[in-house]
Each structure stands twice: as structure tokens, then as C-alpha cells.
Scaffold this active site. Sequence first.
Site, short mmCIF file in Angstrom:
data_model
loop_
_atom_site.label_atom_id
_atom_site.label_comp_id
_atom_site.label_asym_id
_atom_site.label_seq_id
_atom_site.Cartn_x
_atom_site.Cartn_y
_atom_site.Cartn_z
N GLU A 1 1.52 -0.07 -4.93
CA GLU A 1 0.57 0.96 -5.33
C GLU A 1 1.29 2.30 -5.37
O GLU A 1 1.50 2.93 -4.35
CB GLU A 1 -0.61 1.02 -4.34
CG GLU A 1 -1.65 2.05 -4.73
CD GLU A 1 -2.36 2.69 -3.54
OE1 GLU A 1 -1.79 2.74 -2.43
OE2 GLU A 1 -3.48 3.17 -3.73
N ASP B 1 -10.30 1.90 -4.24
CA ASP B 1 -10.22 3.34 -4.07
C ASP B 1 -10.86 4.09 -5.23
O ASP B 1 -11.63 5.03 -5.05
CB ASP B 1 -8.76 3.80 -3.98
CG ASP B 1 -8.16 3.52 -2.62
OD1 ASP B 1 -6.98 3.14 -2.57
OD2 ASP B 1 -8.88 3.67 -1.61
N ASP C 1 0.83 -1.20 0.00
CA ASP C 1 0.00 0.00 0.00
C ASP C 1 0.87 1.26 0.00
O ASP C 1 1.91 1.31 0.65
CB ASP C 1 -0.90 -0.02 1.25
CG ASP C 1 -1.84 1.16 1.29
OD1 ASP C 1 -1.70 2.00 2.20
OD2 ASP C 1 -2.70 1.27 0.38
#
Lengths: 537, 892
Positions: free
Chosen positions: B696, B779, B671
Amino acid sequence: MEVSVIRSSCQAKICKTELGYRDLRFCFGKNHDKNKIFSRKPNSVCYESQITRLRKAGLRFTVKAVHCEPILESKSATRFKSLDRVRLFVGLPLDAVSECNTVNHTRAIAAGLKALKLLGVEGVELPVWWGVVENQAMGKYEWSGYLTVAEMVQKAGLKLHVSLCFHASRQPKIPLPNWVLEIGKSQSRIFFTDRSGRCYQECLSLAVDDLSVLNGKTPIQVYQDFCESFKSAFSPFIGRTITGISMGLGPDGELRYPSHHKPAKSGTITGVGEFQCYDINMLNLLKQHAEANGNPLWGLGGPHDAPTYNESPNSNNFFTDHGGSWESPYGDFFLSWYSSQLISHGDRLLSLASSIFRDTAVNVYGKVPLMHSWYKTRARPSDLTAGFYNTASRDGYEAVAEIFARNSCKMILPGMDLSDEHQPHESLSSPESLLVQIRTACRKHGVDVAGQNLAYGAPGGFAQIKKNMLGEDVLDLFTFQRMGAHFFSPEHFPSFTEFVRSLSQPELHLDDLPIKEEEATASVNTSSDPNIHMQAA
Amino acid sequence: MATVAIDSLLQNPRLSVSPKAKLLLQLSRSLNCSRNRKLLFSRGACFCSFKPRRQIHAVNASSTDTALIDTFDTSSSDDVLYKETFPVKRIDKVEGKIFIRLDQSKDQRNWQLTIGCSLPGKWILHWGVSYVGDNGSEWDQPPKEMRPPGSIPIKDYAIETPLKKLSKGDMFHEVKIKLIPRSGIAAIHFVLKDEETGAWYQHRGRDFKVPLVDYLEDDGNMIGPKRGFGIWAGALGQLTNMLLKAEASPANSQKSSSESNDSKNQTRQREGFYEEQPIVKEVSIGNLVSVAVRKSPDTTKNVLYLETDIPGDVLVHWGVCRDDSKTWEIPAAPYPPETAVFKNKALRTLLQPKSIGHRSRALFTLDEEIVGFLFVLKLDDNTWLNFKGNDFYIPLTGASSVPGQHGESDTSSEEISSKAYTDGIINEIRNLVSGINSEKSQKTKTKEAQESILQEIEKLAAEAYSIFRSSIPTFSEEVVLETEAPKPSVKIPSGTGTGFEILCQGFNWESHKSGRWYMELKEKALEISSLGFTVIWLPPPTESVSAEGYMPTDLYNLNSRYGTIDELKELVKNLHDAGLKVLGDVVLNHRCAHFQNQNGVWNIFGGRLNWDDRAVVGDDPHFQGRGNKSSGDNFHAAPNIDHSQEFVRKDLKEWLVWLRDEIGYDGWRLDFVRGFWGGYVKDYLDASTPYFAVGEYWDSLSYTYGEMDHNQDAHRQRIIDWINATNGTAGAFDVSTKGILHSALERCEYWRLSDQKGKPPGVVGWWPSRAVTFIENHDTGSTQGHWRFPGGKELQGYAYILTHPGTPAVFYDHISSHYRSEIAALISLRNRNKIHCRSTVKIVKAERDVYAAIIDEKVAMKIGPGYYEPPGGPQRWSSVLEGKDYKVWEAC
């Protein structure tokens, strides 16, 4: 002065343009070489009238040196439009000089300069960063890297347009000088601040222009010292290789508020932006102004009902097309104040620059942004948040053109490559109409306009640039942004070459062509000698 | 040092009007023009002072001295191969004197000061006065009556008066200043300036000072009847560049009677005096060196004749060369008289004085095969004459007398000549670019010229391009390497799986709501596997402040809103059983604290990793960390972990290894990796050896005024940079591709899907094996919708990523929607055709309304409303899938 005498009428035009913008007293003090060039033009009537006209202008020039130039220019522009050739510049990479004052990719730039020269490009634009030159301590300037570039440009036989950048760059990352950032750490009030208290650290707030926030000096003084140092360091180039200087006026060098702290993120529509009047000094000014106007309550902050950065105009009440607060007396009060702050900031900087460079043969430029989003609404919120009180019912660019005229500065307008057609429909944007509006204001005040593109690779960009360059109003010069890997890539460079070559074609006029063969041949012969001497020198 | 008579300056070389010479001159000139070579002394050649005679026999040339001159004038010059006169400049010093005289005019009433100079030049007297009672060294301007005609005031302290020639033709210059009685003037001060050279002449570093009253204190620069001895140098500083001879001046001053008087005479009687000061002036003297080459009719040799008007002994330091390289060589004898070999490298010949004039010369006989004659002139040990920095070069063969090989052209430095070349083509290109197409201009510019210019431009642009490009970190080689598609059996190094992976994001933003997501997903393991996925990405497993799991607190507490640690283990086991690899979503960038510090700031951690504020980066004021500055961007909602701390890294590595062992995760979804340096990621991955890892790295694409730029190279470069920093141990989500697909699909601008090099414009175009392509995640889509894919066009997106190289990832929401069957078909097509992360893609169409590509020559696809059919049509390609605005074919 480099005068290469070639038979083509195109060349004669270049010289003529130069005559137009140079210091005329200087020009006419010289021998008659120039006249020789003109005489080669078959249209001798035109030549005669032009000389007399310039002479007249020259006389006025001496009387009131600063103000004469625009008048002269606009005259020549309208009368000889068809013959004028727009001078084409190409921007050098933003990071041409690195933070440690070395020239980045020297060999590439050298080769690039040669290629541009061959192509017939007049010169290059060089961004000179505050954060590079005066990075470590106030008053400690390091020009060596930029001087090297200037020499390279001179050697290549190109002209140089210098942009003095008092702002920071995001990509490539060139921040403000270290010592300024250090001061900013303890005093964030030197930066523009938005409603939520976020600072914009890429240039100083205009509210501190005349406050001694930088080690006892005002930013204006610091800018002035910078310009003076530039002037003396580059004195051998100024007026010869360096023909123009852009004064940095704000974010990205443009005269505006940083109404968008970041380029639009997700989604394709640029929002309206936010007002940037929330640093303590701006709030103080607003407060004083409100009290002086008898409305102390209006001085407590910016409009409460303005949308946030990426929102559309209608997401809150301020910019609503019908019945929005912008049309209320409060709206007018606030917007007048907000825009007048920007105008006087621009005036301060332009008059600073023009007084420093008044005694040189360079032109001073300033850049005005093209806030074209939401132009088709009545409130034109993008203009408003950026500091231009420009709505469907009020021309906010007249006042801008006026300060440029007052300081004998020329205006750079970006976005000459944008066409309405390629704007997202929902953004209600109209770059073309806005451009027309600003250029009209400039024409009215006799301010010359220079053009720039915003980004290459956009569809139809070249065609749009061409349209703008060869339209009704003549551009003073056009700067294509900017040299780099993509610029020279096989995908882009051929189309650029094509563009340059196509530029000069429409101006072909029957009476531009030589009449007599003998005359032309003779001039070819005489041309060889000066050329050779020039090279030997 | 040779001291030269001044009149040598005025010496006029004879003019020669040899028709042949003129012809040569013309020729060379026109060639110069066309080739843009420099024409350095075309004028100089006009006063060529010598003509070759018909017959010269080298051996006896020196003995025929006197005859030479006479025969020159009458001889025809048909056989002259070369003839040139080089102007040379040398600096010489001439001596002269300044004289100063103070005397009474004839009527015996007025005094006058006369200052003169015996050297030629444009002499200016720069002078002033000092008054009685003045202190210091400041000058005053003399009263107006004292100023001779032609004087110019300099500011407010001095006067400049030119010295005048006494008579025409005379070299003597002087100026007279009348003194005014009772003016109170104590002294006259002056220096002499030569306007020709700009040199100042001073007296011992100071101004000359002529006292008019005799009680002045001598501070060293006084002239006249007072003592001239005991002088010490003073510092004036104001005027420099003086060239006064150092010898004591009184040596040749004629002080007449004053000498005996001056020490005793205390009266105020003014005395006349006369004094001379020697001065030396540097003058630049022009001389000529003439060279001619003739073929000797009797022999096969060439005869070179060299003559100069340089006075004194002149030594020719010379050699020859046999090719264009201009390497010095010593030729075979015979040599001219007075020739010596110098260090085995060159020959030195002393020029013989001619019987008439101040000239000297020599004759050199040279073999036919010698191509060139090289020389410099040596006047004394310190004075050499060369030709503008280079050797003189005289070509000896007839052909070589074209300017290209002509000595003169080589005198310009390489740089200048290349500039000259450039300037030349610039002139031509101006014509070209201006596009004037009259017949006239067609004649003057040839087609070849145009082409050579364009080629030159192209060459330069290519050079610039390659350098600019290479300053971007290289990846192209990588691409080349990787497009050599590996065989399916090849084992791919860690972090990227087999290369045939298809990823499923196994949750969305709402998955935590039920509180038993692990159990729900367990039911679907087989189903997901049967759709053709090979890897599944599970939600963040740790205890978290936010229900979704992205605000972790105790990393070792794996009881979350998705289920308990045991349920997680069970799920992983089931997924493994279904043939799926499992990725754990690990949040390494930040961690929420359990406790407040003494200031009330939440930065003290609890749980098994009970770090304190040293584990928090120091540059986020909200959390008052004591760690180092962040190595990336800060995530502002929680304390960012300082990965530069050894103990932090050690703990995180242990944790990842524990997750691998305890839970059975096969790899990681990392992340917010923008928050810390990719190098640390490499560290973590090296320690935990994942089968597959993806980071990410999400930041904004480039937009200009609301319109996305076509070129997203900068954006994908940032992602590539991060992958590079991890040493390629992890891939990254291809945010670039998603962004470009947005614009392309939403606005019908399918041209965006080809970059400038005709490759896919996202990360997948540059480093396909590390690109994890996706169109939506928890997201961007789901119930958050931060950056939702254009609605209704998802299948076009999947038709793109599932047929293209890179590792495609499919969002959970889409497989549980009505898109499911079409996505399943696309996945099975991908698997069937063995498209992998390094498959080759050939873009065949990228236009406004259609994009088409052929992948591995096995699959053809198009998206967009426009028309496209693969080449060869149905006989080569069979359409296997078709939907709204997309179509996919397989090769037959």
C-alpha cells in the site's frame, strides 16, 4: 547589443520593445543603428512620434530614474498595443542545477535552448535556489552551476530571466539551506506556524524579516548578501543576457502566506486554507498591535472560528457569506493587520532588490499568487488566508500594486492558463475575474504585468494564455512553465510550437507589411553584413 | 628574434584592381550571406599585392625573379584559379629609450625637467611630487603652476600629462615640467604609460624618482646626479606591467661631470643631468600573405605563388592534400629551392627575398590531382603564423574555390559555424513564425527553408525529449517485455501469482465489530470462490491497540477482534479448500509499545519480540527512538520501526516465515509501505517467498488549484520507484488509476484515461504486472470514506479495472451490495477471455464523455455517457454486458 536586422516588421517590433524597457539613457547614447531599424518600418509617422516620445521620457528618466520607467511603459503600452509583441520565455527545469552544483541533463538543455531559439522564443527563466547556492554555510556561495547555465543561455543567443528562490521546492525536492534548517531545528519560530502548531518549513516567516535569527543576521540581510553576491558573480551577464530578475517573496516565491501547507490531497476542491499567524513572533506582533488599538483581547490569537485547511467556507462561522465574523469589527481588525504584515514584507524585499539592481539594466519582478478559489463568495477566504484583504467589498490588490509601483518592480501573475469554465463548479472559483481585478489595479498604478501558466496539459490552456496575452492590457512578457520531458514530448511540443506560431499572427496589421519591394530588398542586403560580423565577433 | 623597423607599420601595400579578383570577391560574399558563413577578410582582399602572370614555369621561376613584377601588371588574369591575401598579425618588440633631462632654462633662473620617449605611441606621463619632510611613498599633486597644459588630475595624488611630438612626423615625444623655486618639493615621481597598449613603464618595478634636493635617501629608484648604483628593487605594487629592460641603466647614461661629483658634493647646489633608459615595446604588426593559383597552360600542373611582406627569413611549412579531409601529405618533387623535408610530414621552404621591397616569395608547382595546399609560416623557433588557429588552406581545383571549401571558412571553429547556421535559420524562422504572408516575403523564403527549420526544431526537441526522459528511471523496456504476453502456462516469478489473479478484499472497516469475522467469512469461502476470485485478502491478524488491527502490539499474538488464532487457521484452510490463495495483512511500518520508558514515552515493546527503543526510528520526537532516521515517511500515531536494524529485520523475517508456516498465508498485503525503504521489503519477501504480495503505497496525486493534473506520471513514478526498490518482488495498489478514475467519472473528463502516449495513465500503463488496480478499500470507502469513489459510478470503475491489465481487486462492500451480479459478470468475462495482468490494451477513444478500449483484441469496452461502438459492429463484436454508462463486447 544584438540587433539582427531583418526585413519583417515583427523584428522591428522586438527591437522597439527592447527600447522600451531598457535604460533609455544608454539607448540614446548609442549610434543610429536603431533608427535605421525604425526607418524600415513603413509607417514613418509612427516612428517619428515614437522617437520623440521616448526622448521626452528619457529626460524624465534621468531626473528620477527609478520612477520613470513604469510611466513610460504604460504609455507605450496603450498607444502601441497593436504593434507590441509579447516576449515569450520558457522556464528551465527546476532542478537545472543539482545540489552539488552540477548542471542536470546538460545536453538536453542545450538542445532545448537551440530549439527554443529557432522557434523564436526570447529567453528562458532560471530558478536559482537559496538551498543550492548557499547550502552549507552562511555567506558561502557556490554559483558555478548557475554560471554554466547562464553561459549556455548566452551562447544560444537567448535572454535569461533569473528567479531568486528563497523558498524550498517539494517536487523535485530542493529544501532550504542546510544551515537554515539546522537553525530551524532548535528555533522553529523562524517558520510560519498554523493554529495546530504545525510549521511550514519551505520558507521563513515574514515576522523574522528584521530579527537577527540567522547567526546574528536578519533574514533581510542574508537575502541582501545573497543578491549582492549574485550581482557580482553574474556581472558579465547582467543587463546583457540577464534582462530580468524575480525576487523570491515567500512560499513558491510568491507574495503570500502559506495558507495551504500541502497541495490539496484527496478530493478535487481546494479548501479555504488557514491563517498562519501562530509563530511566536507573529503572535507578538499581533499582541502589540491589538494593545495599541485598545483591544488587548483581540491579540491573543487568530480567529477562533475559521475553518481548517480543506474545509469549505461555510463549515465554520468566520467566512460565512452573510453574518460571518470577517465582517465584524474584529474581523476587520485582524484581516487589516494580517494583510498589512504581508504588504510590508513585500515592500521590504522589493525595495531591497530594486536598490541592489537599480544601477543595472535589468528589471526586477515579484510574483503575486492567483488565489482564485472561492472567489465567487463574498468573503473570498482563499485570498484572506493567503494575506490579501480582498473581499466583495474591499479591493485588496490596490495596496499590492502600490508597493510594486513604489519600487519600480514588475508583477508576475501565474495562472494565465486557467479559465473559469474548467474550474470545479463547487469551488466557486474564478481565476479570470481575479486576474482582471489584479491587472486593473496594476494598470491604475502603472505596474507592468508579466504572465505565467500554472500547469500544462489542462484543457484549453493555450487558448486561455493567448487570450490573456493579446487582450486589452499588454503583458510585459510571458513565461511558459516549464522545460522538461513532457514539454518536449511528442504529445506536447507540437502544440507548443503551434501556440508560438499562432501568437504572432493576430498582430499582423495591414500597415505592418512592407510597402515597397525595393526597400525591403535593400534591407535584406544590408542585414547580411551586421549579421556576419556579429557571428565573427 | 627579428627586430623590426617601426616604419613597417606604415608600409602601404599596393592596391590591385584586377577585375577578376573583384568578381571573385563578390561571388564569395554573396555566398557567404546565403550560407551564413563568415566573411573574414573581404576587405583585406582589396589590397592584394600581387597578380599572377600568364606564364610561369615553376622550375625556373626563381631565376626569373625580376621579370615577375613587371609581367604581373600587364598579364591578364583569366586563368587565375584562386587569389587571396591573408592579413596576418604578429607581435614584435621594438626598442627605444626614455630620456630624462633636468636643466636650467635659458635665462638661467628656472629649472625644468624634460621627459621624452623615442618610440611612437600615445605616451602619458603619470606623475606626482613629494615634499621635503614627507615620509612614506605617497605622492602629492604638484602645485597648479607646475602642471603643463593638458594635464589631468588623477584623484588627489597624481597628474597625467600627455607627451607631445616635437614636430609632425617625428617620433620623439616629450613633456617639459617647469620647476618652481622654493616650493619645498623634494622629488618628482613618475611612470610612463602608453595609452595605445595600456602598458606602464616603470623603473625597476617602482616609479622613476627625480630628486630635486640632494639629501634624499636613495631607496633604489632615484635618477640623476646621485649615484645610480647599488640599486635594489623595491616593491611598489601599485603599478605593474612594466617592460623595462633589465640591464643596468647607468651603462648608457650620460652623466657628464656628475659622476665624479656626486659622492663628494655635499652642497645643496642643484645640478642638471641627462639620462636615458632603454625601453622595449611590444607592437602588433600587420603583414600580408598573398597567394595565387594559376593553371599552367603548358603542363597539367597548377602553379601556386606565395608572397609576403614579412621581413626576415620566412619559412613556409607546407603540405598538400588530395581530398577534403585536409590531411597533410608530401607531394612528389620538384620542390622550390631551399626546401627540406621535415620529419617526413611536411616540407619546409625558405622564401626567397625579392629584389625590390621587403618581400619574399616562393613558387610551388603542384600536380593537378592535388586538391589543396596547406601551410603555416615559421618566423623563428617560437613564432609561427597560422590563420586564426588553423592552417592556411588553399584550394587548388576550380570548383573548390567556392567558400564552402574555401580556406577561410574553415578558420572559424566548428562551434561558431554551427551557431552561424543556427542564427541563419533563426532569422528565417522569425519570418516564418511571424507568419507574414505578403507576396514579398514569399519570394524570399522558400518552402524548403521553412521545412528545414521545422525539421531542425523537431530534431532538437526530440533530442531534448529523449534525454530528459531517460533521466527518469526506465521502465519502458519493461513494458515492452511484458506486453509480449506470456502463455497461461508460464510460471510467473514470486510475488505476482499466475498473472490471472483477481483479488477480493475480504473485510471492511466494520468487520471487527462482530468479534467473529473469521467465522463469518468462512461461510462465504465457496461463494467468493465461485464469483471467480482467486485471491482473498484478510484483515490484520495481530493483537492491536485499535480494533481494526492496524496498530499491532505483540506480533505473535494472533488473537484479535476478528477471531482467535485457531479460527484464523480454520478460515485459511477453508479458503484454500475453496481454491483461494490467502493474503495476510501485515503491518511492518510501526508497532505499538507495551511499556513506557523512564520518560513516560511508550517505546518499550513486550510479547515475544521484546524490542526496546533501539527498534524505533530516531527522527520522530514523539517516541524518542534510538534507532536511525526513518527510511521513509513517518506514521505519526505509533512508534515507527527502524528497519535498518539487523535484529529488527531478522525478527520480522522470522515472523513472516512463521505466519506462512503456522497460519498458511500465501502472501502479503503490506500496510503503509511509504514508511520504509522498498529494499527492506525485498528482504522480507525473499525470506518469506510469498505467492503474491502487494504494497500500500498511497500518497497524493498532483493537483493544481483543485484540479487534478492530467499528467500523473510523477505520482505513478513514485509507486514504480517503490516497486523497483522491492526488485519487483511485490506489486502495489494502483492509486494513480483510482485517482484518475475519480476525476474522469466525477467530472465527465474521460480524456484523462489516456496518457500522453495513448496508454492507461496509471501504474497499469507502465508496469501492468505489478499494478493492483482497485477502486475502493477499507480506508477510502467503507465507513471511513477518506477518499470515496464517485457514488453510483462504481460499476464504471469495475468495468474499467476488470477488463484492463493489472491485477484487479474488488472491495468486500461491493460484492455484498446490489453491484454483486454485475461485478460477477465482469469477473467471469475476464476469466473467460483470459485477460491477465499483462494483457495489451488499445485505447480507441478518450474524449470528454466517453472512453473506449480494446483489450487483447478479444474484449471491447466503453465507459461514459458518450457513444461508442467497436469497429465492425455486431458481426465482429457481440455485446455481452451493459449497464449505466458502460458496455462490454466480446469478439465473435
